[in-house]
Write a protein that holds these residues in place. Structure first.
Motif, PDB file in Angstrom:
ATOM      1  N   ILE A  92       9.687  -2.082  -0.292  1.00 40.46           N
ATOM      2  CA  ILE A  92       9.847  -1.682   1.106  1.00 40.46           C
ATOM      3  C   ILE A  92      10.785  -2.686   1.766  1.00 40.46           C
ATOM      4  O   ILE A  92      10.475  -3.879   1.863  1.00 40.46           O
ATOM      5  CB  ILE A  92       8.490  -1.658   1.836  1.00 40.46           C
ATOM      6  N   ILE A  93      11.945  -2.207   2.189  1.00 41.73           N
ATOM      7  CA  ILE A  93      12.922  -3.057   2.875  1.00 41.73           C
ATOM      8  C   ILE A  93      12.774  -2.817   4.373  1.00 41.73           C
ATOM      9  O   ILE A  93      12.957  -1.696   4.843  1.00 41.73           O
ATOM     10  CB  ILE A  93      14.362  -2.724   2.446  1.00 41.73           C
ATOM     11  N   LEU A 114       6.469  -4.742  -3.101  1.00 39.00           N
ATOM     12  CA  LEU A 114       7.345  -5.830  -2.677  1.00 39.00           C
ATOM     13  C   LEU A 114       7.896  -5.519  -1.280  1.00 39.00           C
ATOM     14  O   LEU A 114       8.531  -4.491  -1.081  1.00 39.00           O
ATOM     15  CB  LEU A 114       8.493  -5.979  -3.685  1.00 39.00           C
ATOM     16  N   VAL A 115       7.619  -6.411  -0.332  1.00 45.13           N
ATOM     17  CA  VAL A 115       8.115  -6.237   1.042  1.00 45.13           C
ATOM     18  C   VAL A 115       9.210  -7.272   1.304  1.00 45.13           C
ATOM     19  O   VAL A 115       8.976  -8.479   1.251  1.00 45.13           O
ATOM     20  CB  VAL A 115       6.986  -6.398   2.082  1.00 45.13           C
ATOM     21  N   ASP A 117       7.042 -10.658   1.518  1.00 43.58           N
ATOM     22  CA  ASP A 117       7.285 -11.387   0.272  1.00 43.58           C
ATOM     23  C   ASP A 117       8.588 -12.179   0.311  1.00 43.58           C
ATOM     24  O   ASP A 117       8.648 -13.318  -0.155  1.00 43.58           O
ATOM     25  CB  ASP A 117       7.325 -10.404  -0.904  1.00 43.58           C
ATOM     26  N   VAL A 118       9.629 -11.571   0.873  1.00 42.44           N
ATOM     27  CA  VAL A 118      10.949 -12.216   0.901  1.00 42.44           C
ATOM     28  C   VAL A 118      11.587 -11.994   2.272  1.00 42.44           C
ATOM     29  O   VAL A 118      11.636 -10.865   2.763  1.00 42.44           O
ATOM     30  CB  VAL A 118      11.879 -11.628  -0.185  1.00 42.44           C
ATOM     31  N   PHE A 119      12.066 -13.079   2.871  1.00 38.06           N
ATOM     32  CA  PHE A 119      12.789 -12.987   4.136  1.00 38.06           C
ATOM     33  C   PHE A 119      14.287 -13.131   3.896  1.00 38.06           C
ATOM     34  O   PHE A 119      14.734 -14.017   3.160  1.00 38.06           O
ATOM     35  CB  PHE A 119      12.352 -14.093   5.097  1.00 38.06           C
ATOM     36  N   HIS A 140       8.475  -5.107  10.516  1.00 33.86           N
ATOM     37  CA  HIS A 140       7.773  -5.728   9.383  1.00 33.86           C
ATOM     38  C   HIS A 140       6.251  -5.568   9.473  1.00 33.86           C
ATOM     39  O   HIS A 140       5.527  -6.066   8.609  1.00 33.86           O
ATOM     40  CB  HIS A 140       8.125  -7.215   9.309  1.00 33.86           C
ATOM     41  N   GLN A 141       5.777  -4.858  10.485  1.00 29.07           N
ATOM     42  CA  GLN A 141       4.334  -4.728  10.707  1.00 29.07           C
ATOM     43  C   GLN A 141       3.744  -3.583   9.856  1.00 29.07           C
ATOM     44  O   GLN A 141       2.963  -2.779  10.329  1.00 29.07           O
ATOM     45  CB  GLN A 141       4.063  -4.434  12.185  1.00 29.07           C
ATOM     46  N   ILE A 142       4.117  -3.556   8.601  1.00 29.73           N
ATOM     47  CA  ILE A 142       3.637  -2.488   7.730  1.00 29.73           C
ATOM     48  C   ILE A 142       2.486  -3.016   6.873  1.00 29.73           C
ATOM     49  O   ILE A 142       2.275  -4.224   6.767  1.00 29.73           O
ATOM     50  CB  ILE A 142       4.775  -1.949   6.844  1.00 29.73           C
ATOM     51  N   THR A 143       1.761  -2.103   6.262  1.00 33.04           N
ATOM     52  CA  THR A 143       0.605  -2.475   5.445  1.00 33.04           C
ATOM     53  C   THR A 143       0.883  -2.159   3.986  1.00 33.04           C
ATOM     54  O   THR A 143       1.289  -1.032   3.657  1.00 33.04           O
ATOM     55  CB  THR A 143      -0.651  -1.706   5.892  1.00 33.04           C
ATOM     56  N   LYS A 144       0.677  -3.136   3.115  1.00 30.88           N
ATOM     57  CA  LYS A 144       0.827  -2.890   1.684  1.00 30.88           C
ATOM     58  C   LYS A 144      -0.290  -1.972   1.185  1.00 30.88           C
ATOM     59  O   LYS A 144      -1.446  -2.136   1.570  1.00 30.88           O
ATOM     60  CB  LYS A 144       0.773  -4.203   0.910  1.00 30.88           C
TER      61      LYS A 144
END
Length: 377
Positions: free
Chosen positions: A93-94, A112-113, A167-169, A102-106
């Motif tokens: 998820i990009i 991978l966010v 996960d990655v910024f 970015h307020q999403i739920t895995k």
């Protein structure tokens, strides 16, 4: 037997008007054409560029159309709507975010966010005091201002917690990279946003006018450009509109010209014509990046810019423009006067803009996603 390609989704804050963040989303989709685009609210009428794409708005889209234009008044609702998006089918998820993307739920631990961060929300963190003085809601400001100290602490917590689940910024500038570290305590990689520099054709012979451009909000500090050029008696073309427009007109001297019709005198073609022949581009804002400054260079116009934030990544003082240290009229006046004594070659400035080309963004983003996906295997 080759491994199956990961399924990718793109998530962004809002799709309600065209701007730099929306151009980033289009470039992301160009990098990953099969990825659907999720967003809180989608205004199809204002965004023809997205008509052929698979855009999936959140449940906030069900709000009556007349109320949707006040979407920024419902930050907690937007957070909940994003957290309730069903993204379970996707492996990567990009997110493209300056507010709540970015307020999403895995749905599962191995998702991978990757967040492309335009800035941690300025309303909550870096520019809270400025927005407290002028929230930017016009006639609603007296209503919003006393509510901010009550609402912002909760919004900061929601924002911080969401950032810890990324996960990655990826930061759009070194300024944003510093803010990500300061407010989220997270590291990031810098990837400058894409700029369509090919639309500009810098003229070798320059005009006698300067340009400034953008939505007329308090933090943009167009008042400095207007007052400085009025004092110097130099011609300034001001493109854009916004809550502070009438105040800017009241400050303007006879050499200041305003262009406000997005589909008329302030259309893309008119902006291009003005920049392609401008003597300089006045940029007094502390933008997170500053795409318009890159566009100015692509058009061969040196940037007279505030030596802070994203402009530091774009302008080399004395080479591609003149930087000033303080957001004051006197500083802008001195910077314009200094630039008038210097020689800037339009072709050289245009070449300096090439490092921000759209294809470079797409190639680098694909590379980052591939590297991070490989780590997950």
């Amino acid at each position: 037997m080759t491994a199956q390609a990961p399924k990718i989704a793109i998530v962004c804050d809002f799709l309600t008007m065209m701007g730099g963040a929306e151009n980033v989303v289009l470039a992301m989709h160009e990098a990953f054409p099969s990825a659907p685009i999720y967003t809180a609210i989608y205004n199809k009428d204002k965004l023809p560029q997205f008509h052929e794409l698979d855009v999936r708005p959140s449940r906030l889209q069900k709000i009556p159309k007349k109320l949707r234009k006040y979407y920024k008044l419902f930050p907690t609702m937007a957070v909940k709507a994003m957290r309730n998006l069903d993204l379970s089918e996707f492996d990567i998820i990009i997110t493209s975010s300056y507010l709540h993307g970015h307020q999403i739920t895995k749905s599962r631990p191995n998702q991978l966010v990757i967040n492309y961060c335009h800035t941690p929300p300025r309303y909550y963190w870096s520019h809270y005091d400025l927005y407290r003085q002028d929230p930017g809601y016009g006639k609603l400001n007296p209503l919003i201002r006393p509510l901010m100290p009550l609402m912002i602490p909760h919004q900061r917590k929601l924002d911080y917690d969401a950032a810890q689940n990324v996960d990655v910024f990826i930061a759009n500038s070194t300024e944003t990279q510093e803010r990500i570290k300061k407010y989220y305590d997270r590291t990031s990689t810098v990837l400058h946003p894409p700029v369509d520099i090919k639309r500009f054709t810098p003229a070798r012979e320059r005009g006698n006018h300067y340009v400034t451009l953008g939505r007329q909000l308090p933090n943009k500090r167009f008042d400095l450009a207007v007052e400085a050029c009025s004092r110097l008696g130099v011609k300034l073309k001001v493109f854009g509109n916004g809550p502070l427009h009438d105040k800017l007109v009241a400050k303007a001297g006879p050499t200041i010209e305003f262009y406000t019709d997005r589909f008329g005198d302030a259309s893309d073609s008119e902006v291009e014509k003005a920049l392609n022949t401008a003597r300089g581009f006045v940029f007094p804002s502390d933008e997170d990046f500053g795409i318009v400054a890159v566009e100015a260079l692509a058009a061969g116009a040196p940037v007279i810019g505030y030596a802070a934030a994203g402009t530091r990544d774009i302008v080399q003082d004395g080479i591609s423009g003149v930087m000033f240290e303080h957001q004051t009229v006197n500083d802008v006046v001195r910077a314009i006067e200094k630039s008038q004594k210097m020689t800037f070659l339009p072709g050289t400035l245009a070449r300096k803009a090439k490092r921000f080309e759209r294809q470079m963004f797409i190639d680098k983003l694909r590379r980052i996603i591939a590297q991070e996906a490989a780590k997950q295997r």
